[in-house]
Design a protein around this motif. Structure first.
Motif, PDB file in Angstrom:
ATOM      1  N   ALA A  23     -17.991  18.530 -23.906  1.00  0.00           N
ATOM      2  CA  ALA A  23     -17.954  19.370 -25.112  1.00  0.00           C
ATOM      3  C   ALA A  23     -17.055  18.756 -26.182  1.00  0.00           C
ATOM      4  CB  ALA A  23     -17.483  20.780 -24.751  1.00  0.00           C
ATOM      5  N   ARG A  24     -15.887  18.252 -25.769  1.00  0.00           N
ATOM      6  CA  ARG A  24     -14.977  17.628 -26.745  1.00  0.00           C
ATOM      7  C   ARG A  24     -15.572  16.323 -27.287  1.00  0.00           C
ATOM      8  NH1 ARG A  24     -11.406  18.422 -22.608  1.00  0.00           N
ATOM      9  NH2 ARG A  24     -10.869  16.207 -22.563  1.00  0.00           N
ATOM     10  N   ALA A  25     -16.233  15.552 -26.411  1.00  0.00           N
ATOM     11  CA  ALA A  25     -16.851  14.291 -26.842  1.00  0.00           C
ATOM     12  C   ALA A  25     -17.970  14.563 -27.844  1.00  0.00           C
ATOM     13  CB  ALA A  25     -17.381  13.517 -25.640  1.00  0.00           C
ATOM     14  N   GLN A  26     -18.697  15.652 -27.661  1.00  0.00           N
ATOM     15  CA  GLN A  26     -19.753  16.009 -28.609  1.00  0.00           C
ATOM     16  C   GLN A  26     -19.178  16.345 -29.984  1.00  0.00           C
ATOM     17  OE1 GLN A  26     -21.654  19.030 -26.104  1.00  0.00           O
ATOM     18  NE2 GLN A  26     -23.511  17.765 -26.092  1.00  0.00           N
ATOM     19  N   ASP A  27     -17.910  16.752 -30.011  1.00  0.00           N
ATOM     20  CA  ASP A  27     -17.231  17.036 -31.283  1.00  0.00           C
ATOM     21  C   ASP A  27     -16.555  15.791 -31.863  1.00  0.00           C
ATOM     22  OD1 ASP A  27     -17.977  19.698 -31.271  1.00  0.00           O
ATOM     23  OD2 ASP A  27     -16.158  20.358 -30.222  1.00  0.00           O
ATOM     24  N   GLY A  28     -16.792  14.631 -31.247  1.00  0.00           N
ATOM     25  CA  GLY A  28     -16.266  13.372 -31.777  1.00  0.00           C
ATOM     26  C   GLY A  28     -14.965  12.898 -31.162  1.00  0.00           C
ATOM     27  N   ASP A  29     -14.484  13.539 -30.121  1.00  0.00           N
ATOM     28  CA  ASP A  29     -13.230  13.149 -29.474  1.00  0.00           C
ATOM     29  C   ASP A  29     -13.467  11.910 -28.597  1.00  0.00           C
ATOM     30  OD1 ASP A  29     -10.997  12.877 -27.786  1.00  0.00           O
ATOM     31  OD2 ASP A  29     -10.666  15.042 -27.678  1.00  0.00           O
ATOM     32  N   GLU A  30     -12.976  10.763 -29.047  1.00  0.00           N
ATOM     33  CA  GLU A  30     -13.181   9.501 -28.327  1.00  0.00           C
ATOM     34  C   GLU A  30     -12.463   9.481 -26.980  1.00  0.00           C
ATOM     35  OE1 GLU A  30     -12.505   6.024 -30.731  1.00  0.00           O
ATOM     36  OE2 GLU A  30     -13.648   6.872 -32.392  1.00  0.00           O
ATOM     37  N   GLU A  31     -11.288  10.092 -26.916  1.00  0.00           N
ATOM     38  CA  GLU A  31     -10.568  10.147 -25.641  1.00  0.00           C
ATOM     39  C   GLU A  31     -11.342  10.980 -24.632  1.00  0.00           C
ATOM     40  OE1 GLU A  31      -6.420  11.181 -25.933  1.00  0.00           O
ATOM     41  OE2 GLU A  31      -6.179   9.892 -27.688  1.00  0.00           O
ATOM     42  N   ALA A  32     -11.995  12.029 -25.086  1.00  0.00           N
ATOM     43  CA  ALA A  32     -12.813  12.854 -24.187  1.00  0.00           C
ATOM     44  C   ALA A  32     -14.004  12.045 -23.677  1.00  0.00           C
ATOM     45  CB  ALA A  32     -13.281  14.114 -24.902  1.00  0.00           C
ATOM     46  N   PHE A  33     -14.600  11.226 -24.550  1.00  0.00           N
ATOM     47  CA  PHE A  33     -15.713  10.383 -24.095  1.00  0.00           C
ATOM     48  C   PHE A  33     -15.231   9.414 -23.021  1.00  0.00           C
ATOM     49  CE2 PHE A  33     -18.774   6.958 -24.066  1.00  0.00           C
ATOM     50  CZ  PHE A  33     -19.975   7.664 -24.013  1.00  0.00           C
ATOM     51  N   ALA A  34     -14.018   8.903 -23.168  1.00  0.00           N
ATOM     52  CA  ALA A  34     -13.452   8.018 -22.144  1.00  0.00           C
ATOM     53  C   ALA A  34     -13.316   8.754 -20.813  1.00  0.00           C
ATOM     54  CB  ALA A  34     -12.103   7.466 -22.596  1.00  0.00           C
ATOM     55  N   VAL A  35     -12.952  10.029 -20.850  1.00  0.00           N
ATOM     56  CA  VAL A  35     -12.860  10.832 -19.624  1.00  0.00           C
ATOM     57  C   VAL A  35     -14.247  11.001 -19.015  1.00  0.00           C
ATOM     58  CG1 VAL A  35     -12.327  13.142 -18.713  1.00  0.00           C
ATOM     59  CG2 VAL A  35     -10.753  12.028 -20.319  1.00  0.00           C
ATOM     60  N   VAL A  36     -15.235  11.299 -19.846  1.00  0.00           N
ATOM     61  CA  VAL A  36     -16.616  11.434 -19.368  1.00  0.00           C
ATOM     62  C   VAL A  36     -17.044  10.141 -18.683  1.00  0.00           C
ATOM     63  CG1 VAL A  36     -19.031  11.683 -20.104  1.00  0.00           C
ATOM     64  CG2 VAL A  36     -17.262  13.156 -21.088  1.00  0.00           C
ATOM     65  N   TYR A  37     -16.798   9.033 -19.330  1.00  0.00           N
ATOM     66  CA  TYR A  37     -17.174   7.731 -18.781  1.00  0.00           C
ATOM     67  C   TYR A  37     -16.467   7.490 -17.446  1.00  0.00           C
ATOM     68  CZ  TYR A  37     -18.022   2.718 -18.519  1.00  0.00           C
ATOM     69  OH  TYR A  37     -18.404   1.466 -18.096  1.00  0.00           O
ATOM     70  N   ARG A  38     -15.170   7.760 -17.378  1.00  0.00           N
ATOM     71  CA  ARG A  38     -14.399   7.541 -16.157  1.00  0.00           C
ATOM     72  C   ARG A  38     -14.932   8.385 -14.995  1.00  0.00           C
ATOM     73  NH1 ARG A  38     -10.500  10.478 -14.054  1.00  0.00           N
ATOM     74  NH2 ARG A  38     -10.093  11.612 -15.972  1.00  0.00           N
ATOM     75  N   LEU A  39     -15.340   9.608 -15.285  1.00  0.00           N
ATOM     76  CA  LEU A  39     -15.821  10.496 -14.229  1.00  0.00           C
ATOM     77  C   LEU A  39     -17.240  10.159 -13.772  1.00  0.00           C
ATOM     78  CD1 LEU A  39     -14.493  13.925 -15.559  1.00  0.00           C
ATOM     79  CD2 LEU A  39     -13.668  12.653 -13.553  1.00  0.00           C
ATOM     80  N   VAL A  40     -18.077   9.668 -14.672  1.00  0.00           N
ATOM     81  CA  VAL A  40     -19.503   9.506 -14.363  1.00  0.00           C
ATOM     82  C   VAL A  40     -19.900   8.065 -14.068  1.00  0.00           C
ATOM     83  CG1 VAL A  40     -21.847   9.882 -15.266  1.00  0.00           C
ATOM     84  CG2 VAL A  40     -20.065  11.575 -15.675  1.00  0.00           C
ATOM     85  N   GLN A  41     -19.249   7.101 -14.692  1.00  0.00           N
ATOM     86  CA  GLN A  41     -19.652   5.700 -14.549  1.00  0.00           C
ATOM     87  C   GLN A  41     -19.724   5.217 -13.096  1.00  0.00           C
ATOM     88  OE1 GLN A  41     -21.162   3.430 -15.964  1.00  0.00           O
ATOM     89  NE2 GLN A  41     -20.489   1.475 -15.179  1.00  0.00           N
ATOM     90  N   PRO A  42     -18.718   5.455 -12.256  1.00  0.00           N
ATOM     91  CA  PRO A  42     -18.831   4.956 -10.873  1.00  0.00           C
ATOM     92  C   PRO A  42     -20.030   5.543 -10.133  1.00  0.00           C
ATOM     93  CG  PRO A  42     -16.592   5.658 -11.345  1.00  0.00           C
ATOM     94  CD  PRO A  42     -17.429   6.102 -12.499  1.00  0.00           C
TER      95      PRO A  42
END
Length: 190
Positions: A23-42
Motif C-alpha cells: 500500500a505504501r509502495a503504491q503511494d510512491g514510497d521507495e523504501e516500502a517497495f524495497a520491503v516488498v522486494y525483500r519479502l517476495v524476491q526470494p
C-alpha cells in the motif's frame, strides 16, 4: 522452506507486513517497495528457478519490471500480492521457455536463494540448509505439474485457490497435484 511457521516466520505476520508495504509502495514510497522486494524476491526467485533453471535471475528481473510498472493497478492484500507477483513471474518464465522452444520442467533450486537473514543458531541453519537443499532436489524430481504445485504452495506459500489462479487450473486440481507431490516426496524420504 516457506510454509506456515517455517523459517520465514508465521505467514500472517509476513503477509500483514507485505500488505502494508505494498500500500505504501503504491503511494510512491521507495523504501516500502524495497520491503516488498525483500519479502517476495526470494520466493519468486525460488519458484522461477524451478521453472527455468539458471536463467531464473534474468526472468525474475523481467517480472519485477512488470510488477513495478503495474503496481498501481494491483488491488488486494499481502497473500494476494504474492499470488499476483507469482502469476507475472510465471508468465515471464513461460515466455522465456517458449523463446527457448522447451517445455517447463522442474530443476534443482539453490537453497541459498530461498534464505532470508534471521536470528537462528548457525548449526540449526546449516542443518536446515542441508534439509532444504535435499527437499528442493526431490521436488525437482516430481512430474512438472506436481513440482509446480508444490513450489507454489510450499515455497511461495500460496493457498490452493491462489495457486490455481497462477496456474490457470481449478483449485481442486492444484490441491490434488500438491498433495500427490508431497505424498511422493514423503515416500522418497522414507
Amino acid at each position: 522452506m516457506a510454509g506456515n511457521g517455517g523459517r520465514l516466520g508465521p505467514r500472517t505476520d509476513r503477509d500483514t507486513e507485505l500488505g502494508a508495504a505494498v500500500a505504501r509502495a503504491q503511494d510512491g514510497d521507495e523504501e516500502a517497495f524495497a520491503v516488498v522486494y525483500r519479502l517476495v524476491q526470494p520466493l519468486l526467485l525460488g519458484y522461477v528457478r524451478g521453472l527455468v533453471g539458471d536463467d531464473a535471475e534474468d526472468v525474475t528481473s523481467e517480472a519485477w519490471l512488470e510488477i513495478a510498472r503495474d503496481l498501481g493497478r494491483f488491488r488486494g492484500d499481502g497473500p494476494g500480492f504474492r499470488g499476483w507477483a507469482a502469476t507475472i513471474a510465471r508468465h515471464r518464465a513461460l515466455d522465456h521457455l517458449r523463446r527457448q522452444d522447451t517445455r517447463p520442467r522442474a530443476r534443482p533450486l539453490d537453497a541459498e536463494l530461498l534464505e532470508l537473514p534471521g536470528t537462528e543458531d548457525t548449526a540449526d541453519r546449516a542443518l536446515e540448509a542441508l534439509a532444504t537443499e535435499r527437499a528442493l532436489t526431490l521436488i525437482a524430481s516430481l512430474p512438472p505439474d506436481q513440482a509446480e504445485a508444490v513450489l507454489l504452495r510450499v515455497v511461495v506459500g500460496l493457498d490452493g485457490v491462489s495457486a490455481a489462479r497462477v496456474l490457470g487450473k481449478r483449485a481442486g486440481a492444484v490441491r490434488t497435484a500438491a498433495h500427490r507431490g508431497l505424498k511422493r516426496l514423503a515416500r522418497l524420504l522414507s
